[in-house]
Design a protein around this motif. Structure first.
Motif, PDB file in Angstrom:
ATOM      1  N   SER A  31     -62.766   4.928 -81.444  1.00 43.80           N
ATOM      2  CA  SER A  31     -61.347   6.327 -81.471  1.00 43.80           C
ATOM      3  C   SER A  31     -60.622   6.108 -82.521  1.00 43.80           C
ATOM      4  N   VAL A  32     -60.594   5.043 -83.748  1.00 42.06           N
ATOM      5  CA  VAL A  32     -59.450   5.879 -84.740  1.00 42.06           C
ATOM      6  C   VAL A  32     -59.875   6.451 -85.673  1.00 42.06           C
ATOM      7  N   THR A  33     -59.130   7.438 -85.746  1.00 39.61           N
ATOM      8  CA  THR A  33     -58.993   8.506 -86.992  1.00 39.61           C
ATOM      9  C   THR A  33     -59.269   8.465 -87.700  1.00 39.61           C
ATOM     10  N   GLY A  34     -59.866   9.005 -89.154  1.00 40.44           N
ATOM     11  CA  GLY A  34     -59.982   8.392 -90.262  1.00 40.44           C
ATOM     12  C   GLY A  34     -58.532   8.318 -90.851  1.00 40.44           C
ATOM     13  N   THR A  35     -58.085   8.706 -92.119  1.00 40.86           N
ATOM     14  CA  THR A  35     -56.705   8.951 -92.633  1.00 40.86           C
ATOM     15  C   THR A  35     -55.977  10.618 -93.005  1.00 40.86           C
ATOM     16  N   SER A  36     -56.933  11.704 -92.945  1.00 37.99           N
ATOM     17  CA  SER A  36     -56.939  12.732 -93.431  1.00 37.99           C
ATOM     18  C   SER A  36     -57.070  13.421 -91.997  1.00 37.99           C
ATOM     19  N   GLY A  37     -58.563  13.076 -91.827  1.00 37.17           N
ATOM     20  CA  GLY A  37     -59.195  13.757 -90.549  1.00 37.17           C
ATOM     21  C   GLY A  37     -58.709  14.038 -88.600  1.00 37.17           C
ATOM     22  N   GLY A  38     -58.293  14.490 -88.184  1.00 40.01           N
ATOM     23  CA  GLY A  38     -58.513  14.627 -87.009  1.00 40.01           C
ATOM     24  C   GLY A  38     -56.815  15.112 -86.521  1.00 40.01           C
ATOM     25  N   GLU A  39     -56.398  15.416 -85.718  1.00 40.16           N
ATOM     26  CA  GLU A  39     -54.866  15.949 -85.404  1.00 40.16           C
ATOM     27  C   GLU A  39     -54.300  14.984 -86.546  1.00 40.16           C
ATOM     28  N   GLY A  40     -53.256  14.975 -86.723  1.00 40.15           N
ATOM     29  CA  GLY A  40     -51.675  14.238 -87.214  1.00 40.15           C
ATOM     30  C   GLY A  40     -52.249  13.665 -88.358  1.00 40.15           C
ATOM     31  N   GLY A  41     -53.779  13.025 -88.636  1.00 35.66           N
ATOM     32  CA  GLY A  41     -54.721  11.689 -89.347  1.00 35.66           C
ATOM     33  C   GLY A  41     -53.431  10.905 -89.174  1.00 35.66           C
TER      34      GLY A  41
END
Ligand code: OFO
Length: 172
Positions: free
Chosen positions: A160-170
Motif C-alpha cells: 500500500s505504499v504509494t510512490g512519490t509522484s503517483g496516486g492521490e497526494g503522492g
C-alpha cells in the motif's frame, strides 16, 4: 523555442526516465516470482510512475517546438541478488538520476532557458523524495535483518505504499 542543446538534454532525460521504468519493471517481475507480492506491487507502480516522468518530458519538448524521441532501451538485469540488493540498486540509480537532472538544470541556466529551468524544478523535488524513500526502505531492511516475520510485514506494508509522484497526494 528550445535550443538544440536543451532539446538534446531533455531527450537524454527522456531516455533515462524510460530506462528507469524498465529497471523497476524487471525488479517487479523478479520480486513477483519470489512470492513477494507487496514489493512487486510497489515496484510495478513505480515503473508506471517513471513512464509518466518520461511522458511529461515528451509533452514538454513537443509543446516547446522540439521533437521528443522515443529511445531504444537496453535490457535491464533480470535477476536481483536479494531484497536489500533491489533497494540499494534503486538508491544508487536514483542518485545517478539526480545528478543527470542537475546537469539539465545547469544547462538551462547557461542557455538562459528559464522556462525549462522552471519545468525541471518538479524533477528536482521528485528526486529528493525518491532518494528519501529508497533510504527509508534500506533503513527498514537493515532493522529487519534476517527476521522472516519482519520481512513478511515489510512486504505487506509495501503493498500500500504509494510512490512519490503517483496516486492521490503522492509524497510518501
Ligand atoms: Fe524519474 O524519478 Fe526515478 O528515476
Amino acid at each position: 523555442m528550445l535550443s538544440k542543446k536543451v532539446e538534446a538534454a531533455l531527450n537524454a532525460q527522456i531516455e533515462t526516465e524510460a530506462m528507469s521504468s524498465q529497471i523497476y519493471l524487471a525488479m517487479a517481475s523478479w520480486a513477483e516470482v519470489q512470492g513477494l507480492g507487496g514489493i512487486a506491487a510497489f515496484l510495478y507502480r513505480h515503473s508506471d510512475e517513471e513512464r509518466v516522468h518520461a511522458l511529461k518530458l515528451m509533452k514538454f519538448v513537443n509543446e516547446r517546438g522540439g521533437h521528443a524521441v522515443v529511445p531504444a532501451l537496453k535490457q535491464p538485469a533480470k535477476d536481483c541478488k536479494s531484497i536489500m540488493d533491489v533497494f540499494q540498486t534503486i538508491f544508487q540509480h536514483e542518485t545517478k538520476v539526480t545528478g543527470e537532472i542537475n546537469k539539465v538544470v545547469d544547462l538551462c541556466l547557461k542557455e538562459k532557458d528559464y522556462t525549462t529551468h522552471n519545468f525541471m524544478q518538479w524533477y528536482v523535488s521528485e528526486q529528493i523524495e525518491e532518494e528519501r524513500l529508497a533510504r527509508t526502505l534500506i533503513d527498514k531492511l537493515n532493522l529487519i535483518g534476517g527476521d522472516k516475520g519482519g520481512l513478511y510485514l515489510f512486504d505487506r506494508d509495501l503493498q500500500s505504499v504509494t510512490g512519490t509522484s503517483g496516486g492521490e497526494g503522492g509524497g510518501h
